[in-house]
Scaffold this active site. Structure first.
Site, PDB file in Angstrom:
ATOM      1  N   GLY A 145      -4.761  -5.291   7.231  1.00  0.00           N
ATOM      2  CA  GLY A 145      -5.864  -4.362   7.430  1.00  0.00           C
ATOM      3  C   GLY A 145      -6.866  -4.738   8.500  1.00  0.00           C
ATOM      4  NE  ARG A 156      -9.222  -7.301   3.371  1.00  0.00           N
ATOM      5  CZ  ARG A 156      -8.166  -6.481   3.406  1.00  0.00           C
ATOM      6  NH1 ARG A 156      -7.910  -5.690   2.400  1.00  0.00           N
ATOM      7  NH2 ARG A 156      -7.379  -6.458   4.456  1.00  0.00           N
ATOM      8  CB  THR A 177      -0.862  -0.038   1.283  1.00  0.00           C
ATOM      9  OG1 THR A 177      -1.747  -1.133   1.165  1.00  0.00           O
ATOM     10  CG2 THR A 177      -1.619   1.238   1.542  1.00  0.00           C
ATOM     11  N   GLY A 224     -10.368  -3.453   3.497  1.00  0.00           N
ATOM     12  CA  GLY A 224      -9.303  -3.368   4.499  1.00  0.00           C
ATOM     13  C   GLY A 224      -9.355  -2.037   5.240  1.00  0.00           C
ATOM     14  CG  ASP A 225      -5.724  -0.715   7.054  1.00  0.00           C
ATOM     15  OD1 ASP A 225      -5.597  -1.575   6.152  1.00  0.00           O
ATOM     16  OD2 ASP A 225      -4.788   0.038   7.398  1.00  0.00           O
ATOM     17  CB  THR A 272       1.093   0.184   4.970  1.00  0.00           C
ATOM     18  OG1 THR A 272       1.248  -1.001   4.185  1.00  0.00           O
ATOM     19  CG2 THR A 272       2.412   0.497   5.647  1.00  0.00           C
ATOM     20  N   GLY A 273      -0.427  -2.407   6.292  1.00  0.00           N
ATOM     21  CA  GLY A 273      -0.224  -3.679   6.978  1.00  0.00           C
ATOM     22  C   GLY A 273      -1.474  -4.529   6.886  1.00  0.00           C
TER      23      GLY A 273
HETATM   24  N1  ASP Z   1      -3.631  -2.404   4.675  1.00  0.00           N
HETATM   25  C1  ASP Z   1      -3.892  -2.930   3.361  1.00  0.00           C
HETATM   26  C2  ASP Z   1      -5.140  -3.794   3.423  1.00  0.00           C
HETATM   27  O1  ASP Z   1      -5.288  -4.544   4.363  1.00  0.00           O
HETATM   28  C3  ASP Z   1      -2.775  -3.724   2.790  1.00  0.00           C
HETATM   29  C4  ASP Z   1      -1.409  -3.082   2.902  1.00  0.00           C
HETATM   30  O2  ASP Z   1      -1.200  -2.137   3.634  1.00  0.00           O
HETATM   31  O3  ASP Z   1      -0.501  -3.540   2.195  1.00  0.00           O
HETATM   32  O4  ASP Z   1      -5.919  -3.765   2.508  1.00  0.00           O
END
Ligand code: ASP
Length: 338
Positions: free
Chosen positions: A253, A227, A199, A229-230, A250-251
């Site tokens: 989610g 789906r 991300t 995410g965050d 980022t991570g």
């Molecule tokens: N946070 C993002 C998600 O879960 C993915 C990412 O940060 O790489 O969609």
């Protein structure tokens, strides 16, 4: 009598100012830079063994180019929101990152993009989720913030809004990139969403002292249809408030939503008087990380200090402050030299 009334009015005014001051973190802070900008390009389990020298230098170059785009706007007295959008658009066009062009594939082999933006002056914000066919989801999120009475659009409604706003579409095949497709094939083989990072996000402080934050992503490779995410969730992946900080996450989610990461950091500063670094470390390690999630954030406080916090071995990131030079880092141990 008149004097007593005057004294009472002055006391009331003072107590008002004091209660305002209680909301402001109390640490002695350096003079603010005129402008400051910082980014991330995803956090994950990569190290020098996974990332070749060639790949490392490609990421460093791409991060520096994105910082330059935002800095050019801030230097000319542009606002923080414009700088965040311009910076993220550069990253969305670069297939190295899981956003815009390089967005990962869903389980069905399609692309569902998410983005959000927030400005710190009035906490207005805009977000889109499950968007397909548009080149810059971050600018659609900006349109939601500035040109609609809502803050969050999804799927077909988001696409309809983007079309009505004249947002730039993406040519067929635009999102079919080698890197994201390779990840998809690996996930398909294992029937799992494990590869989920890349991300992009940006935080900025402009010359008028206003903060903004934005985040854009393709989500997780092999995610199920629908789906979310965050990244497009205000308070989880993105937050900005001029009183405290701007955050982009980022991570993994699901964990960032469960612990409302971006807003949790802001809350620790606003109500607990924590510094941005202390607040971010506590949220990332003691809250989100403690539940089993992983990832990181880029943050900026109202004095223009860029802060990073992560519990992964790597996070693509960079920072650039007026009068300095772009600094970039890839691994958690990098000291962010120019
Ligand atoms: N946070 C993002 C998600 O879960 C993915 C990412 O940060 O790489 O969609």
């Amino acid at each position: 009598m008149k004097n007593t009334l005057l004294l009472m009015a002055a006391a009331a005014l003072l107590s008002c100012q004091n209660s305002e001051a209680e909301h402001i973190p109390s640490q002695a802070q350096p003079e603010p830079p005129a402008w400051s900008i910082a980014i991330h390009g995803g956090a994950g389990h990569f190290d020098t063994e996974v990332l070749s020298e060639e790949a490392q230098s490609a990421y460093r170059k791409a991060l520096a180019a994105a910082l330059q785009a935002g800095a050019a706007i801030l230097e000319k007295n542009g606002d923080a929101v414009s700088a965040v959008v311009a910076t993220i658009e550069v990253l969305e066009d670069d297939s190295l990152f899981n956003a815009g062009r390089g967005a990962v594939y869903t389980a069905e082999g399609t692309h569902e993009l998410d983005a959000s933006i927030m400005r710190g002056s009035d906490r207005n914000c805009g977000a889109v989720t499950g968007l397909t066919g548009f080149r810059h989801p971050i600018s659609v999120a900006r349109k939601v913030m500035e040109d609609s009475e809502h803050v969050f659009f999804s799927g077909p409604g988001a696409a309809e809004f983007a079309t009505n706003q004249g947002a730039q579409t993406a040519a067929p095949g635009w999102f079919d990139t080698k890197k994201a497709h390779g990840r998809y094939l690996r996930a398909l083989e294992k029937d799992t969403t494990r590869e989920k990072f890349g991300t992009v996000g940006c935080v900025a402080l402009d010359r008028n002292g206003h903060l903004a934050a934005g985040t854009s992503t393709g989500g997780m490779t092999y995610k199920r249809h629908g789906r979310i995410g965050d990244s497009p969730v205000i308070g989880a992946g993105t937050w900005a408030d001029d009183r405290t900080c701007a955050i982009s996450a980022t991570g993994w989610g699901e964990y960032f939503i469960r612990t409302a990461v971006a807003h949790d950091i802001h809350g620790r500063m606003l109500h607990g008087g924590a510094s941005l670094q202390a607040a971010a470390d506590a949220t990332i390690h003691d809250e989100m990380g403690a539940l089993g999630g992983d990832g990181g954030i880029v943050g900026m406080d109202r004095w223009g200090q860029a802060v990073f916090s992560m519990n992964t071995p790597g996070m693509f990131r960079g920072a650039y402050t007026q009068g300095g030079r772009p600094r970039v880092g890839l691994f958690a141990t990098d000291d962010m030299q120019p």
